[in-house]
Scaffold this motif. Structure first.
Motif, PDB file in Angstrom:
ATOM      1  N   LYS A 169      34.765  64.445   6.554  1.00 59.17           N
ATOM      2  CA  LYS A 169      35.984  65.190   6.034  1.00 59.17           C
ATOM      3  C   LYS A 169      37.164  64.054   6.267  1.00 59.17           C
ATOM      4  CE  LYS A 169      34.829  69.511   8.322  1.00 59.17           C
ATOM      5  NZ  LYS A 169      35.074  70.669   9.160  1.00 59.17           N
ATOM      6  N   SER A 170      38.376  64.308   5.387  1.00 62.70           N
ATOM      7  CA  SER A 170      39.118  63.299   5.431  1.00 62.70           C
ATOM      8  C   SER A 170      39.814  63.003   6.606  1.00 62.70           C
ATOM      9  CB  SER A 170      40.208  63.906   4.024  1.00 62.70           C
ATOM     10  OG  SER A 170      40.607  64.951   4.607  1.00 62.70           O
ATOM     11  N   LYS A 171      39.847  63.991   7.341  1.00 65.10           N
ATOM     12  CA  LYS A 171      40.736  63.931   8.564  1.00 65.10           C
ATOM     13  C   LYS A 171      39.905  62.967   9.457  1.00 65.10           C
ATOM     14  CE  LYS A 171      38.802  67.907  10.877  1.00 65.10           C
ATOM     15  NZ  LYS A 171      38.944  69.251  11.560  1.00 65.10           N
ATOM     16  N   TYR A 172      38.627  62.711   9.473  1.00 66.21           N
ATOM     17  CA  TYR A 172      37.945  61.855  10.165  1.00 66.21           C
ATOM     18  C   TYR A 172      38.277  60.453   9.870  1.00 66.21           C
ATOM     19  CZ  TYR A 172      35.373  66.047  11.646  1.00 66.21           C
ATOM     20  OH  TYR A 172      35.001  67.286  12.009  1.00 66.21           O
ATOM     21  N   TYR A 173      38.978  60.120   8.566  1.00 67.50           N
ATOM     22  CA  TYR A 173      39.190  58.793   8.515  1.00 67.50           C
ATOM     23  C   TYR A 173      40.578  58.680   8.774  1.00 67.50           C
ATOM     24  CZ  TYR A 173      34.973  58.752   5.557  1.00 67.50           C
ATOM     25  OH  TYR A 173      33.688  58.718   5.131  1.00 67.50           O
ATOM     26  N   LYS A 174      41.550  59.323   9.315  1.00 66.50           N
ATOM     27  CA  LYS A 174      42.945  59.275   9.478  1.00 66.50           C
ATOM     28  C   LYS A 174      43.224  59.273  11.181  1.00 66.50           C
ATOM     29  CE  LYS A 174      44.243  61.706   5.234  1.00 66.50           C
ATOM     30  NZ  LYS A 174      44.912  62.523   4.314  1.00 66.50           N
ATOM     31  N   SER A 175      44.376  58.756  11.244  1.00 63.59           N
ATOM     32  CA  SER A 175      44.917  58.622  12.620  1.00 63.59           C
ATOM     33  C   SER A 175      45.206  59.933  13.316  1.00 63.59           C
ATOM     34  CB  SER A 175      45.900  57.436  12.805  1.00 63.59           C
ATOM     35  OG  SER A 175      47.108  58.151  12.025  1.00 63.59           O
ATOM     36  N   THR A 176      44.995  60.308  14.346  1.00 62.35           N
ATOM     37  CA  THR A 176      45.583  61.283  15.232  1.00 62.35           C
ATOM     38  C   THR A 176      46.722  60.878  15.997  1.00 62.35           C
ATOM     39  OG1 THR A 176      44.679  63.221  16.146  1.00 62.35           O
ATOM     40  CG2 THR A 176      44.047  61.028  17.017  1.00 62.35           C
ATOM     41  N   SER A 177      47.359  62.098  16.382  1.00 60.06           N
ATOM     42  CA  SER A 177      48.473  61.994  17.351  1.00 60.06           C
ATOM     43  C   SER A 177      48.200  61.461  18.721  1.00 60.06           C
ATOM     44  CB  SER A 177      49.298  63.248  17.222  1.00 60.06           C
ATOM     45  OG  SER A 177      48.558  64.294  17.891  1.00 60.06           O
ATOM     46  N   ASN A 178      49.033  60.977  19.598  1.00 62.87           N
ATOM     47  CA  ASN A 178      48.948  60.827  20.866  1.00 62.87           C
ATOM     48  C   ASN A 178      48.528  62.236  21.695  1.00 62.87           C
ATOM     49  OD1 ASN A 178      49.038  58.034  20.692  1.00 62.87           O
ATOM     50  ND2 ASN A 178      51.228  57.907  21.437  1.00 62.87           N
ATOM     51  N   THR A 179      49.577  63.169  21.098  1.00 61.86           N
ATOM     52  CA  THR A 179      49.265  64.239  21.793  1.00 61.86           C
ATOM     53  C   THR A 179      47.656  64.982  21.839  1.00 61.86           C
ATOM     54  OG1 THR A 179      51.465  65.210  21.389  1.00 61.86           O
ATOM     55  CG2 THR A 179      49.907  66.856  21.877  1.00 61.86           C
ATOM     56  N   SER A 180      47.102  64.646  20.507  1.00 58.35           N
ATOM     57  CA  SER A 180      45.796  65.061  20.280  1.00 58.35           C
ATOM     58  C   SER A 180      44.604  64.331  20.986  1.00 58.35           C
ATOM     59  CB  SER A 180      45.285  64.880  18.823  1.00 58.35           C
ATOM     60  OG  SER A 180      44.105  65.172  18.593  1.00 58.35           O
ATOM     61  N   MET A 181      45.048  63.036  21.365  1.00 60.63           N
ATOM     62  CA  MET A 181      44.286  62.070  22.363  1.00 60.63           C
ATOM     63  C   MET A 181      44.082  62.740  23.764  1.00 60.63           C
ATOM     64  SD  MET A 181      42.808  59.342  20.832  1.00 60.63           S
ATOM     65  CE  MET A 181      43.194  57.675  21.846  1.00 60.63           C
ATOM     66  N   ILE A 182      45.424  63.097  24.184  1.00 59.97           N
ATOM     67  CA  ILE A 182      45.473  63.678  25.592  1.00 59.97           C
ATOM     68  C   ILE A 182      44.537  65.087  25.691  1.00 59.97           C
ATOM     69  CG2 ILE A 182      47.150  64.395  27.087  1.00 59.97           C
ATOM     70  CD1 ILE A 182      46.793  61.583  27.085  1.00 59.97           C
ATOM     71  N   LYS A 183      44.950  65.924  24.459  1.00 60.07           N
ATOM     72  CA  LYS A 183      44.188  67.138  24.545  1.00 60.07           C
ATOM     73  C   LYS A 183      42.529  66.711  24.761  1.00 60.07           C
ATOM     74  CE  LYS A 183      45.164  70.774  22.059  1.00 60.07           C
ATOM     75  NZ  LYS A 183      45.378  71.612  21.113  1.00 60.07           N
ATOM     76  N   ARG A 184      42.193  65.737  23.950  1.00 61.84           N
ATOM     77  CA  ARG A 184      40.813  65.489  23.995  1.00 61.84           C
ATOM     78  C   ARG A 184      40.260  65.145  25.367  1.00 61.84           C
ATOM     79  NH1 ARG A 184      37.741  63.628  19.403  1.00 61.84           N
ATOM     80  NH2 ARG A 184      36.243  63.295  20.814  1.00 61.84           N
ATOM     81  N   LEU A 185      41.282  64.444  26.113  1.00 58.21           N
ATOM     82  CA  LEU A 185      40.941  63.962  27.393  1.00 58.21           C
ATOM     83  C   LEU A 185      40.850  65.211  28.555  1.00 58.21           C
ATOM     84  CD1 LEU A 185      40.819  61.727  29.854  1.00 58.21           C
ATOM     85  CD2 LEU A 185      43.409  62.107  30.156  1.00 58.21           C
ATOM     86  N   VAL A 186      41.660  66.123  28.250  1.00 56.59           N
ATOM     87  CA  VAL A 186      41.699  67.438  29.054  1.00 56.59           C
ATOM     88  C   VAL A 186      40.551  68.345  28.551  1.00 56.59           C
ATOM     89  CG1 VAL A 186      42.688  69.727  29.380  1.00 56.59           C
ATOM     90  CG2 VAL A 186      44.178  67.563  29.047  1.00 56.59           C
TER      91      VAL A 186
END
Length: 286
Positions: free
Chosen positions: A243-260
């Protein structure tokens, strides 16, 4: 809230009527965090184990609600910093987290890297410098996903132990880079978090719709650098739909959501169920 009203509410906290107890609890948990020292005084003065137990729950909920508000405000800020986000997640279940110590550890790495940086360096040269300090000199590393621990996502513990899960290692690495104005961000590949180096000033890249990404970085493999074609190969090997989204950068908020989200998964596997509702609440708030 004045002292008389607070005392009146607390006098009903051990009431046997569940409806009254629920109403009192709801009113108390909405109190500001600066009320906690007063509540702790009442806890110390009480000789009722039941009252102390219920008041302790109230205090913990007030603390958590305060951290949740801080995390919501963090996520809505113009430039939410990864390190601050990770600190708030840690603080949600450890109110005694030593924030000054965390910042000193982060600032020490930043200062060492900063001494080697200059504007003439290429993106790859900057990454090599960061990698050398982070992975070789300071010796940070990601532990195996099969090595379950209830501390491997705690930024305070990870900075002390020099190893943690792949998500927190990625967050610390990218967080340090961003604070040094090195544009490294996460990408949300299922099952792992890889990073990327962005260059928004490159107009030719922007026209090609590549999200301004110069190259990708694997923080689990000591910051190794790879191309878009390499990322595509990784997805093919892992049977991940490209998917195209897997090639793109994500937000810092999204990174913290992944941690949670990772914390929820780990705590479930370790049967530490009492922490999970708060983690889920944090996840929904982001």
């Amino acid at each position: 809230m004045n002292e008389n009203k607070l005392a009146a509410l607390l006098s009903l906290l051990a009431d046997p009527d569940k409806e009254i107890q629920k109403h009192i609890e709801q009113e108390l948990i909405e109190l500001p965090v600066n009320i906690i020292p007063q509540l702790e005084d009442y806890w110390l003065e009480s000789k009722s184990p039941l009252f102390q137990e219920r008041l302790e729950i109230i205090i913990n909920k007030i603390r958590f609600n305060n951290v949740k508000r801080e995390l919501i405000n963090w996520s809505k800020s113009e430039n939410p910093k990864l390190i601050d986000g990770a600190i708030l997640v840690n603080k949600s279940y450890n109110p005694n987290i030593l924030i000054d110590s965390i910042r000193k550890s982060i600032d020490k790495i930043k200062q060492d890297v900063q001494l080697e940086l200059n504007d003439q360096l290429t993106p790859l040269e900057k990454i090599k410098i960061l990698n050398n300090f982070f992975f070789n000199i300071y010796n940070y590393q990601a532990i195996s996903p099969n090595q379950l621990s209830n501390w491997d996502g705690d930024i305070g513990t990870v900075l002390s132990q020099k190893h943690g899960n792949y998500i927190i290692i990625s967050i610390i690495y990218a967080g340090i880079a961003q604070e040094l104005n090195i544009p490294i961000y996460g990408i949300n590949l299922p099952g792992s978090i890889l990073l990327c180096y962005k260059d928004d000033s490159n107009k030719q890249m922007n026209q090609k719709n590549t999200d301004s990404i110069v190259f990708y970085i694997n923080p689990v493999d000591k910051g190794s650098v790879f191309s878009r074609d390499d990322l595509q190969h990784i997805m093919e090997v892992k049977n991940i739909e490209a998917k195209s989204k897997y090639y793109k950068s994500t937000s810092n908020t999204s990174m913290i959501k992944r941690l949670v989200k990772h914390d929820i998964s780990v705590y479930k596997k370790l049967n530490l169920d009492s922490f999970i509702p708060n983690f889920k609440d944090l996840f929904k708030s982001l």
